[in-house]
Design an enzyme around this catalytic site. Structure first.
Site, PDB file in Angstrom:
ATOM      1  N   HIS A  13       0.829  -1.218   0.000  1.00 38.69           N
ATOM      2  CA  HIS A  13       0.000   0.000   0.000  1.00 38.69           C
ATOM      3  C   HIS A  13       0.858   1.260   0.000  1.00 38.69           C
ATOM      4  O   HIS A  13       0.449   2.298   0.504  1.00 38.69           O
ATOM      5  CB  HIS A  13      -0.958   0.034   1.198  1.00 38.69           C
ATOM      6  N   SER A  46      14.383  21.615 -16.416  1.00 38.95           N
ATOM      7  CA  SER A  46      13.169  22.364 -16.689  1.00 38.95           C
ATOM      8  C   SER A  46      13.573  23.696 -17.324  1.00 38.95           C
ATOM      9  O   SER A  46      14.607  24.263 -16.981  1.00 38.95           O
ATOM     10  CB  SER A  46      12.419  22.606 -15.382  1.00 38.95           C
ATOM     11  N   LYS A  60      15.521  21.794 -11.269  1.00 42.24           N
ATOM     12  CA  LYS A  60      14.919  20.495 -11.577  1.00 42.24           C
ATOM     13  C   LYS A  60      15.841  19.537 -12.328  1.00 42.24           C
ATOM     14  O   LYS A  60      16.599  19.933 -13.194  1.00 42.24           O
ATOM     15  CB  LYS A  60      13.652  20.692 -12.434  1.00 42.24           C
ATOM     16  N   GLU A  70       9.621   8.067 -17.150  1.00 45.01           N
ATOM     17  CA  GLU A  70       8.260   8.592 -17.363  1.00 45.01           C
ATOM     18  C   GLU A  70       7.779   8.293 -18.776  1.00 45.01           C
ATOM     19  O   GLU A  70       6.625   7.898 -18.999  1.00 45.01           O
ATOM     20  CB  GLU A  70       8.227  10.098 -17.095  1.00 45.01           C
ATOM     21  N   TYR A 102      -8.673 -14.237 -46.474  1.00 42.82           N
ATOM     22  CA  TYR A 102      -7.975 -12.951 -46.422  1.00 42.82           C
ATOM     23  C   TYR A 102      -8.929 -11.789 -46.669  1.00 42.82           C
ATOM     24  O   TYR A 102      -9.804 -11.849 -47.531  1.00 42.82           O
ATOM     25  CB  TYR A 102      -6.852 -12.902 -47.475  1.00 42.82           C
ATOM     26  N   GLN A 157      -4.096  -5.569 -43.916  1.00 40.76           N
ATOM     27  CA  GLN A 157      -2.998  -4.659 -44.243  1.00 40.76           C
ATOM     28  C   GLN A 157      -2.731  -3.705 -43.073  1.00 40.76           C
ATOM     29  O   GLN A 157      -1.640  -3.177 -42.936  1.00 40.76           O
ATOM     30  CB  GLN A 157      -3.354  -3.878 -45.512  1.00 40.76           C
TER      31      GLN A 157
END
Ligand code: ARG
Length: 467
Positions: free
Chosen positions: A163, A284, A290, A297, A324, A329
């Site tokens: 948790h 940044s 930063k 990410e 087919y 495609q």
């Protein structure tokens, strides 16, 4: 832009009284993306031509003209000199047209006993087989990087979480091994998927097979396939093998995404368990302080993209009657992008993991702060004869009292602890230390440093045998 294209030179043109509109031409053409299949398309054509010759369906002169024409085309493609044309719709017709320019009638004979339907299914399988091998090699490299990091941290204490709250101490090495197991299963899934990818559709022709005396086994052997997609209708129509790959790829990306989430969290200055080298981060444009973990990410974001491709292929297949249909495609762009994304991500992550800088003291401090040895104290009481539920209750009271005073369990004196249970004796110390806690979990798959080292050795042996 003109509405009509004069002189569209499709293979079917004699049947048509007018060319397709410019919009339809662009809508139906796939050459902008399926040219990626060019080299496997040539490989497949050469195996087909050899079989046609072996079966007496084309002459030796035809075969040699096809071989030298294809060698020239391969050279043109590799040098970037091949003139791809949207007028010729796809990679297959582009190559066939050029072959006919170079090899004359021999080029026109190549399509005997073949259709683009079994041709494209063969090409995708050949291409995907290569992509799977690439992805597996990358998964192995990532596992090795994780093992290399786990080894020196087999006894580095960190908090284990449930948790997202401090639960019990574990070692950082043990934590990393969890990801090794995930990626090991991913590699296993890819190997399993490869068995079904690596079968030959060629010979199914358009859908019903062919009236020529072909030898499918020979073509399968020549192309390194393990077997044949037997039923001709199934061979040209199903893309389940590509869906399977995308499912396996999605799981890889989900595992990478979970690892990414942890890296982002660990790198947050609030947590500070690790740092990532600058080459994996960006700053940044407004906040000079930063250093952002962009790579994890982005990988977390790309996991959504790959899972999206899986869903796209599932939906592509779901309403298709046999055999087919042109819908198929649409399989290529999601499939190519899935393979590219997975291979690139795994490549970068092997480097990134190797570069992780571990802040062992921050990890230890966090483990010490969260009453993470409370379970060990309860286990201690159980060893002294108390039923576990009663021990749990006693330790809960001790934690509550320590928390009210802002101290750790280990800071409570023996007398204080005995106030919660007279069973507590001077030997309680080891149960309350972080090292004692991890060392006690000394069984297969446990976090004890000795077990972590043994698991690392087992994984290394497995990887050495390429599993
Ligand atoms: N470009 C097509 C594909 O990717 C090749 C097969 C076309 N066959 C056909 N009958 N239209 O599926």
């Amino acid at each position: 832009m003109t509405d009509q294209l004069a002189g569209k030179s499709g293979a079917w043109s004699a049947r048509f009284s007018e060319p397709v509109s410019e919009w339809v031409k662009r809508y139906t053409a796939s050459v902008s993306f399926d040219r990626r299949l060019a080299l496997v398309d040539i490989e497949g054509s050469l195996a087909h031509a050899e079989m046609l010759h072996a079966q007496g369906l084309i002459g030796a002169d035809d075969l040699s003209a096809i071989r030298s024409g294809m060698a020239a085309i391969r050279g043109e493609i590799e040098r970037g000199e091949f003139a791809w044309s949207i007028d010729l719709e796809d990679v297959h017709l582009n190559i066939e047209k050029r072959l006919t320019e170079l090899a004359g009638d021999a080029g026109k004979r190549l399509h005997t006993a073949r259709s683009r339907n079994d041709q494209v299914a063969t090409d995708i399988r050949l291409w995907l087989r290569g992509a799977i091998d690439d992805a597996r090699a990358r998964l192995h490299a990532l596992q090795r990087a994780l093992l290399d990091l786990a080894e020196p941290h087999a006894d580095t204490i960190m908090p284990g979480f449930t948790h997202l709250q401090v639960a019990q101490p574990v070692t950082f090495g043990h934590h990393l091994l969890a990801y090794v197991e995930m990626f090991a299963r991913d590699a296993e899934r890819l190997a399993d998927c490869r068995r079904r990818v690596n079968r030959l559709p060629l010979g199914a022709a358009a859908l019903a097979g062919t009236s020529y005396p072909i030898d499918r086994e020979r073509v399968a052997r020549a192309l390194g396939f393990d077997g044949i997609c037997e039923n001709s209708l199934d061979a040209v129509s199903d893309r389940d093998f590509a869906i399977e790959f995308c499912a396996a790829a999605s799981l890889i990306m989900i595992h990478v995404s979970r690892l990414s989430e942890e890296l982002v969290l660990w790198m947050s200055p609030r947590v500070g368990f690790i740092d990532l080298p600058d080459r994996f981060c960006t700053g940044s444009s407004i906040m000079p302080q930063k250093k952002n973990p962009d790579v994890p990410e982005l990988a977390r974001g790309k996991s959504g993209r790959v899972a999206g491709h899986l869903v796209a292929l599932l939906m592509l297949m779901k309403g298709q009657p046999l055999a087919y249909n042109k819908d198929n495609q649409e399989d290529k762009e999601p499939l190519f992008d899935t393979a590219d994304t997975v291979v690139e991500t795994l490549h970068i992550f092997a480097d990134l993991v190797a570069g992780i800088e571990v802040r062992a003291s921050r990890m230890r401090q966090a483990a010490a702060e969260g009453y993470s040895t409370a379970t060990d104290l309860a286990d201690y009481l159980v060893r002294k004869g108390l039923p576990f539920r009663d021990a749990h209750e006693i330790v809960a009271r001790a934690v509550r009292s320590a928390a009210a005073r802002g101290v750790d369990l280990a800071d409570l004196g023996l007398d204080e602890l005995r106030g919660f249970s007279p069973l507590i004796g001077p030997d309680v110390g080891a149960a309350l230390t972080l090292e004692g806690s991890v060392a006690a979990r000394d069984h297969l798959g446990g976090t004890a440093p000795a077990q972590v080292r043994a698991a690392i050795a087992r994984h290394r042996a497995r990887l050495a045998s390429n599993v």
